[in-house]
Design a protein around this motif. Sequence first.
Motif, PDB file in Angstrom:
ATOM      1  N   SER A  17       0.835  -1.194   0.000  1.00 51.77           N
ATOM      2  CA  SER A  17       0.000   0.000   0.000  1.00 51.77           C
ATOM      3  C   SER A  17       0.876   1.254   0.000  1.00 51.77           C
ATOM      4  N   ALA A  18       0.309   2.333  -0.465  1.00 52.10           N
ATOM      5  CA  ALA A  18       1.035   3.598  -0.500  1.00 52.10           C
ATOM      6  C   ALA A  18       1.133   4.157   0.915  1.00 52.10           C
ATOM      7  N   PRO A  19       2.281   4.710   1.273  1.00 51.91           N
ATOM      8  CA  PRO A  19       2.401   5.319   2.598  1.00 51.91           C
ATOM      9  C   PRO A  19       1.470   6.526   2.716  1.00 51.91           C
ATOM     10  N   ILE A  20       0.892   6.685   3.876  1.00 52.19           N
ATOM     11  CA  ILE A  20      -0.089   7.748   4.091  1.00 52.19           C
ATOM     12  C   ILE A  20       0.510   9.127   3.866  1.00 52.19           C
ATOM     13  N   LYS A  21       1.808   9.280   4.119  1.00 51.79           N
ATOM     14  CA  LYS A  21       2.419  10.595   3.974  1.00 51.79           C
ATOM     15  C   LYS A  21       2.403  11.090   2.533  1.00 51.79           C
ATOM     16  N   PHE A  22       2.291  10.181   1.568  1.00 50.57           N
ATOM     17  CA  PHE A  22       2.213  10.591   0.173  1.00 50.57           C
ATOM     18  C   PHE A  22       0.769  10.846  -0.262  1.00 50.57           C
ATOM     19  N   LEU A  23      -0.188  10.433   0.534  1.00 52.51           N
ATOM     20  CA  LEU A  23      -1.591  10.645   0.200  1.00 52.51           C
ATOM     21  C   LEU A  23      -2.169  11.909   0.830  1.00 52.51           C
ATOM     22  N   ILE A  24      -1.422  12.554   1.701  1.00 55.54           N
ATOM     23  CA  ILE A  24      -1.891  13.765   2.366  1.00 55.54           C
ATOM     24  C   ILE A  24      -2.284  14.870   1.382  1.00 55.54           C
ATOM     25  N   PRO A  25      -1.566  15.092   0.270  1.00 59.24           N
ATOM     26  CA  PRO A  25      -2.013  16.129  -0.677  1.00 59.24           C
ATOM     27  C   PRO A  25      -3.412  15.885  -1.231  1.00 59.24           C
ATOM     28  N   LEU A  26      -3.865  14.657  -1.242  1.00 66.23           N
ATOM     29  CA  LEU A  26      -5.227  14.388  -1.690  1.00 66.23           C
ATOM     30  C   LEU A  26      -6.259  14.902  -0.691  1.00 66.23           C
ATOM     31  N   ILE A  27      -5.824  15.177   0.515  1.00 67.95           N
ATOM     32  CA  ILE A  27      -6.707  15.778   1.514  1.00 67.95           C
ATOM     33  C   ILE A  27      -6.635  17.297   1.413  1.00 67.95           C
ATOM     34  N   TYR A  28      -5.418  17.839   1.251  1.00 69.78           N
ATOM     35  CA  TYR A  28      -5.260  19.281   1.155  1.00 69.78           C
ATOM     36  C   TYR A  28      -5.972  19.868  -0.063  1.00 69.78           C
ATOM     37  N   ALA A  29      -5.946  19.185  -1.166  1.00 69.13           N
ATOM     38  CA  ALA A  29      -6.488  19.724  -2.411  1.00 69.13           C
ATOM     39  C   ALA A  29      -7.962  20.129  -2.298  1.00 69.13           C
ATOM     40  N   PRO A  30      -8.848  19.281  -1.802  1.00 74.25           N
ATOM     41  CA  PRO A  30     -10.243  19.736  -1.693  1.00 74.25           C
ATOM     42  C   PRO A  30     -10.521  20.584  -0.455  1.00 74.25           C
ATOM     43  N   VAL A  31      -9.682  20.502   0.569  1.00 74.74           N
ATOM     44  CA  VAL A  31      -9.939  21.255   1.798  1.00 74.74           C
ATOM     45  C   VAL A  31      -9.735  22.760   1.590  1.00 74.74           C
ATOM     46  N   LEU A  32      -8.717  23.126   0.836  1.00 75.26           N
ATOM     47  CA  LEU A  32      -8.434  24.553   0.641  1.00 75.26           C
ATOM     48  C   LEU A  32      -9.593  25.294  -0.029  1.00 75.26           C
ATOM     49  N   PRO A  33     -10.165  24.826  -1.129  1.00 79.03           N
ATOM     50  CA  PRO A  33     -11.316  25.539  -1.690  1.00 79.03           C
ATOM     51  C   PRO A  33     -12.545  25.497  -0.780  1.00 79.03           C
ATOM     52  N   LEU A  34     -12.710  24.395  -0.043  1.00 77.42           N
ATOM     53  CA  LEU A  34     -13.856  24.328   0.871  1.00 77.42           C
ATOM     54  C   LEU A  34     -13.752  25.366   1.979  1.00 77.42           C
ATOM     55  N   ILE A  35     -12.553  25.634   2.443  1.00 78.53           N
ATOM     56  CA  ILE A  35     -12.360  26.680   3.453  1.00 78.53           C
ATOM     57  C   ILE A  35     -12.778  28.029   2.883  1.00 78.53           C
ATOM     58  N   ARG A  36     -12.340  28.311   1.653  1.00 77.05           N
ATOM     59  CA  ARG A  36     -12.673  29.596   1.025  1.00 77.05           C
ATOM     60  C   ARG A  36     -14.177  29.745   0.812  1.00 77.05           C
ATOM     61  N   LEU A  37     -14.846  28.677   0.404  1.00 73.29           N
ATOM     62  CA  LEU A  37     -16.271  28.762   0.110  1.00 73.29           C
ATOM     63  C   LEU A  37     -17.136  28.777   1.364  1.00 73.29           C
ATOM     64  N   SER A  38     -16.811  27.944   2.312  1.00 78.08           N
ATOM     65  CA  SER A  38     -17.686  27.802   3.478  1.00 78.08           C
ATOM     66  C   SER A  38     -17.544  28.950   4.474  1.00 78.08           C
ATOM     67  N   LEU A  39     -16.421  29.622   4.489  1.00 77.26           N
ATOM     68  CA  LEU A  39     -16.219  30.697   5.465  1.00 77.26           C
ATOM     69  C   LEU A  39     -16.179  32.078   4.809  1.00 77.26           C
ATOM     70  N   ARG A  40     -16.898  32.263   3.704  1.00 74.58           N
ATOM     71  CA  ARG A  40     -16.827  33.557   3.013  1.00 74.58           C
ATOM     72  C   ARG A  40     -17.470  34.687   3.800  1.00 74.58           C
ATOM     73  N   HIS A  41     -18.348  34.376   4.765  1.00 74.55           N
ATOM     74  CA  HIS A  41     -18.974  35.422   5.586  1.00 74.55           C
ATOM     75  C   HIS A  41     -18.146  35.770   6.824  1.00 74.55           C
ATOM     76  N   ARG A  42     -17.072  35.048   7.049  1.00 74.22           N
ATOM     77  CA  ARG A  42     -16.157  35.321   8.167  1.00 74.22           C
ATOM     78  C   ARG A  42     -14.748  35.437   7.610  1.00 74.22           C
ATOM     79  N   PRO A  43     -14.437  36.583   7.006  1.00 72.79           N
ATOM     80  CA  PRO A  43     -13.174  36.703   6.261  1.00 72.79           C
ATOM     81  C   PRO A  43     -11.908  36.577   7.113  1.00 72.79           C
ATOM     82  N   VAL A  44     -11.931  37.031   8.346  1.00 73.52           N
ATOM     83  CA  VAL A  44     -10.732  36.943   9.177  1.00 73.52           C
ATOM     84  C   VAL A  44     -10.419  35.483   9.497  1.00 73.52           C
TER      85      VAL A  44
END
Length: 74
Positions: A17-44
Amino acid sequence: MATPPSDPQVVKRQRKSAPIKFLIPLIYAPVLPLIRLSLRHRPVLRDRLFTGVLVGAFAHGFYLVTDLYDIESK
């Protein structure tokens, strides 16, 4: 309790199996846009959280490409 074989040519099996440390970018990729979209009313909070996750992603990448990772895996 069984004792391990004393054969010096025993080969260690590699994990397939692939080591988990190489799969972490697959978590970062969708999380970053979700942060921008879900918290647009709380800019700070949005900007601080986005920056923190991005710094964490770059730190993780830096860790993987430095010699520190090579020493740990040997």
